[in-house]
Scaffold this motif. Sequence first.
Motif, PDB file in Angstrom:
ATOM      1  N   SER A   1       1.331  -0.961  -0.287  1.00  0.00           N
ATOM      2  CA  SER A   1      -0.179   0.194   0.120  1.00  0.00           C
ATOM      3  C   SER A   1       0.768   1.190  -0.060  1.00  0.00           C
ATOM      4  O   SER A   1       0.727   2.443  -0.209  1.00  0.00           O
ATOM      5  CB  SER A   1      -0.921  -0.269   1.749  1.00  0.00           C
ATOM      6  OG  SER A   1      -0.306  -0.012   2.408  1.00  0.00           O
ATOM      7  N   ARG A   2       2.305   1.332   0.531  1.00  0.00           N
ATOM      8  CA  ARG A   2       2.675   2.271  -0.102  1.00  0.00           C
ATOM      9  C   ARG A   2       4.309   2.270  -0.805  1.00  0.00           C
ATOM     10  O   ARG A   2       4.639   3.000  -0.998  1.00  0.00           O
ATOM     11  CB  ARG A   2       3.728   2.349   1.187  1.00  0.00           C
ATOM     12  CG  ARG A   2       3.061   2.465   2.742  1.00  0.00           C
ATOM     13  CD  ARG A   2       2.108   3.513   3.193  1.00  0.00           C
ATOM     14  NE  ARG A   2       1.652   3.511   3.950  1.00  0.00           N
ATOM     15  CZ  ARG A   2       0.962   4.868   4.648  1.00  0.00           C
ATOM     16  NH1 ARG A   2       1.236   5.665   4.116  1.00  0.00           N
ATOM     17  NH2 ARG A   2       0.497   5.159   6.247  1.00  0.00           N
TER      18      ARG A   2
ATOM     19  N   LYS B   1       5.374   3.398  -4.895  1.00  0.00           N
ATOM     20  CA  LYS B   1       4.950   4.193  -5.530  1.00  0.00           C
ATOM     21  C   LYS B   1       3.872   3.622  -7.358  1.00  0.00           C
ATOM     22  O   LYS B   1       3.000   4.650  -7.328  1.00  0.00           O
ATOM     23  CB  LYS B   1       6.476   4.998  -6.186  1.00  0.00           C
ATOM     24  CG  LYS B   1       6.858   5.344  -5.628  1.00  0.00           C
ATOM     25  CD  LYS B   1       7.903   6.204  -6.624  1.00  0.00           C
ATOM     26  CE  LYS B   1       8.729   6.676  -4.952  1.00  0.00           C
ATOM     27  NZ  LYS B   1      10.222   7.803  -5.602  1.00  0.00           N
TER      28      LYS B   1
ATOM     29  N   ASN C   1      -2.970  15.661 -10.917  1.00  0.00           N
ATOM     30  CA  ASN C   1      -2.332  15.012  -9.459  1.00  0.00           C
ATOM     31  C   ASN C   1      -1.119  14.333  -9.193  1.00  0.00           C
ATOM     32  O   ASN C   1      -0.481  13.509  -8.241  1.00  0.00           O
ATOM     33  CB  ASN C   1      -3.813  14.215  -8.771  1.00  0.00           C
ATOM     34  CG  ASN C   1      -5.213  14.633  -8.738  1.00  0.00           C
ATOM     35  OD1 ASN C   1      -5.010  15.702  -6.994  1.00  0.00           O
ATOM     36  ND2 ASN C   1      -5.565  14.885  -9.362  1.00  0.00           N
TER      37      ASN C   1
ATOM     38  N   GLN D   1       3.387   7.151  -8.742  1.00  0.00           N
ATOM     39  CA  GLN D   1       3.339   8.187  -7.949  1.00  0.00           C
ATOM     40  C   GLN D   1       5.290   8.563  -8.355  1.00  0.00           C
ATOM     41  O   GLN D   1       6.016   8.151  -8.033  1.00  0.00           O
ATOM     42  CB  GLN D   1       2.834   8.228  -6.689  1.00  0.00           C
ATOM     43  CG  GLN D   1       1.257   7.007  -6.946  1.00  0.00           C
ATOM     44  CD  GLN D   1       0.836   6.774  -4.764  1.00  0.00           C
ATOM     45  OE1 GLN D   1       0.547   7.659  -4.365  1.00  0.00           O
ATOM     46  NE2 GLN D   1       1.245   5.821  -4.674  1.00  0.00           N
TER      47      GLN D   1
ATOM     48  N   GLU E   1       5.979  10.033  -5.370  1.00  0.00           N
ATOM     49  CA  GLU E   1       6.359  10.213  -4.185  1.00  0.00           C
ATOM     50  C   GLU E   1       5.220   8.868  -3.861  1.00  0.00           C
ATOM     51  O   GLU E   1       4.198   9.184  -3.886  1.00  0.00           O
ATOM     52  CB  GLU E   1       6.069  11.306  -3.240  1.00  0.00           C
ATOM     53  CG  GLU E   1       6.985  12.843  -3.805  1.00  0.00           C
ATOM     54  CD  GLU E   1       6.803  13.876  -2.627  1.00  0.00           C
ATOM     55  OE1 GLU E   1       6.182  13.303  -1.398  1.00  0.00           O
ATOM     56  OE2 GLU E   1       7.305  14.909  -2.823  1.00  0.00           O
ATOM     57  N   LYS E   2       5.951   8.391  -2.841  1.00  0.00           N
ATOM     58  CA  LYS E   2       5.005   7.246  -1.816  1.00  0.00           C
ATOM     59  C   LYS E   2       3.839   7.367  -0.957  1.00  0.00           C
ATOM     60  O   LYS E   2       4.372   8.182  -0.313  1.00  0.00           O
ATOM     61  CB  LYS E   2       6.039   6.305  -0.967  1.00  0.00           C
ATOM     62  CG  LYS E   2       7.196   5.553  -1.842  1.00  0.00           C
ATOM     63  CD  LYS E   2       8.230   4.847  -1.061  1.00  0.00           C
ATOM     64  CE  LYS E   2       9.104   4.419  -1.948  1.00  0.00           C
ATOM     65  NZ  LYS E   2       9.613   3.034  -0.778  1.00  0.00           N
ATOM     66  N   HIS E   3       2.672   7.377  -1.628  1.00  0.00           N
ATOM     67  CA  HIS E   3       1.795   7.775  -1.301  1.00  0.00           C
ATOM     68  C   HIS E   3       1.038   6.975  -0.296  1.00  0.00           C
ATOM     69  O   HIS E   3       1.154   5.458  -0.901  1.00  0.00           O
ATOM     70  CB  HIS E   3       0.369   8.737  -1.475  1.00  0.00           C
ATOM     71  CG  HIS E   3       1.524   9.797  -1.688  1.00  0.00           C
ATOM     72  ND1 HIS E   3       2.247  11.334  -0.652  1.00  0.00           N
ATOM     73  CD2 HIS E   3       1.959  10.794  -2.734  1.00  0.00           C
ATOM     74  CE1 HIS E   3       2.320  12.071  -1.185  1.00  0.00           C
ATOM     75  NE2 HIS E   3       2.259  11.885  -2.621  1.00  0.00           N
ATOM     76  N   ASP E   4      -0.222   7.053   0.601  1.00  0.00           N
ATOM     77  CA  ASP E   4      -1.002   5.629   1.008  1.00  0.00           C
ATOM     78  C   ASP E   4      -1.937   5.184  -0.642  1.00  0.00           C
ATOM     79  O   ASP E   4      -2.682   6.481  -0.868  1.00  0.00           O
ATOM     80  CB  ASP E   4      -2.440   5.482   1.580  1.00  0.00           C
ATOM     81  CG  ASP E   4      -2.423   4.422   3.075  1.00  0.00           C
ATOM     82  OD1 ASP E   4      -3.176   3.900   1.939  1.00  0.00           O
ATOM     83  OD2 ASP E   4      -3.171   5.342   3.411  1.00  0.00           O
ATOM     84  N   HIS E   5      -2.301   4.015  -0.844  1.00  0.00           N
ATOM     85  CA  HIS E   5      -2.865   3.630  -2.191  1.00  0.00           C
ATOM     86  C   HIS E   5      -4.214   4.460  -1.519  1.00  0.00           C
ATOM     87  O   HIS E   5      -5.429   4.810  -3.606  1.00  0.00           O
ATOM     88  CB  HIS E   5      -2.885   2.368  -2.502  1.00  0.00           C
ATOM     89  CG  HIS E   5      -1.472   2.218  -3.253  1.00  0.00           C
ATOM     90  ND1 HIS E   5      -0.864   0.468  -2.928  1.00  0.00           N
ATOM     91  CD2 HIS E   5      -0.269   2.978  -3.251  1.00  0.00           C
ATOM     92  CE1 HIS E   5       0.110   0.956  -3.871  1.00  0.00           C
ATOM     93  NE2 HIS E   5       1.106   2.181  -3.108  1.00  0.00           N
TER      94      HIS E   5
ATOM     95  N   LYS F   1      -5.733   6.923  -1.144  1.00  0.00           N
ATOM     96  CA  LYS F   1      -5.633   8.348  -1.200  1.00  0.00           C
ATOM     97  C   LYS F   1      -5.974   8.723  -3.435  1.00  0.00           C
ATOM     98  O   LYS F   1      -6.924   9.315  -3.967  1.00  0.00           O
ATOM     99  CB  LYS F   1      -4.476   9.280  -1.404  1.00  0.00           C
ATOM    100  CG  LYS F   1      -4.160   9.000   0.273  1.00  0.00           C
ATOM    101  CD  LYS F   1      -3.143  10.463   0.263  1.00  0.00           C
ATOM    102  CE  LYS F   1      -2.818  11.016   1.574  1.00  0.00           C
ATOM    103  NZ  LYS F   1      -2.038  11.675   2.139  1.00  0.00           N
ATOM    104  N   VAL F   2      -5.484   7.282  -3.678  1.00  0.00           N
ATOM    105  CA  VAL F   2      -5.477   7.931  -5.392  1.00  0.00           C
ATOM    106  C   VAL F   2      -7.100   7.240  -5.451  1.00  0.00           C
ATOM    107  O   VAL F   2      -7.886   6.815  -6.526  1.00  0.00           O
ATOM    108  CB  VAL F   2      -4.540   6.758  -5.791  1.00  0.00           C
ATOM    109  CG1 VAL F   2      -4.792   6.524  -7.206  1.00  0.00           C
ATOM    110  CG2 VAL F   2      -2.676   6.572  -5.864  1.00  0.00           C
TER     111      VAL F   2
END
Length: 229
Positions: free
Chosen positions: A150-151, A153, A177, A204, A206-210, A212-213
């Motif tokens: 989940s973290r 890219k 985005n 992505q 940067e690494k974000h919680d999926h 959010k996508v």
Amino acid sequence: MNELAVSLQDINTLSIITRLTLAILFGGVIGYERGRKRRPAGFRTHILVCIGSALVMITSQYMMEVRHYSTDPSRLGAQVISGIGFLGAGTILITLKQQVKGLTTAAGLWASACMGLALGIGFYEGAIIACVFIYICNTILHRFDVYSMSRTKLVEVYVQVTTVNAISKVFETIRLNNMNISDVEISKTRNVEDSVGLFITIKQQEKHDHEKVLLLLSGLEDVITVDEI
């Protein structure tokens, strides 16, 4: 104590009961975890696989030590390893969203068969350690796998939109985005007329919680469903 250990290694009523009882216990531990997650092969299936594998090895040892047959005791065990592949294949499914489900369950069945073989030949230490490790792999390492995935890219999503015209809106939203599209596959869906399914690999910056996508895409007006694959 030494006499008991020797007795459990030989073919006798006590050792047979002990080995099959442990097969029920160890197979049940692994199967219970799978059953709680509503997997195709659960509690009873894992127990039966473990018992059957243990019985095969007990039979092999019986043939060698009691009947004195001049045969390789590992041959029956090898057939179990080969045969369990057919049972494992029955748990693997490919969904309409091209998701492969059941690989872990199939691997768990194979591991349970190996655990049963170890019990059947009297390799108690190996079976006990294997049971602990298999359970850890299915529980603790599963949580770690979900968290790490989940973290990353890269995000692979399935997006179902109402019409072909809505595809450009999805692509535009992703690019606005600060994300890139690495791969796209478009397919016609069956459940909603004129709807289109998109298999998109998003990269992505940067690494974000999926999550959010997924929330970003699901908020679009012409999007029906969004799922990570």
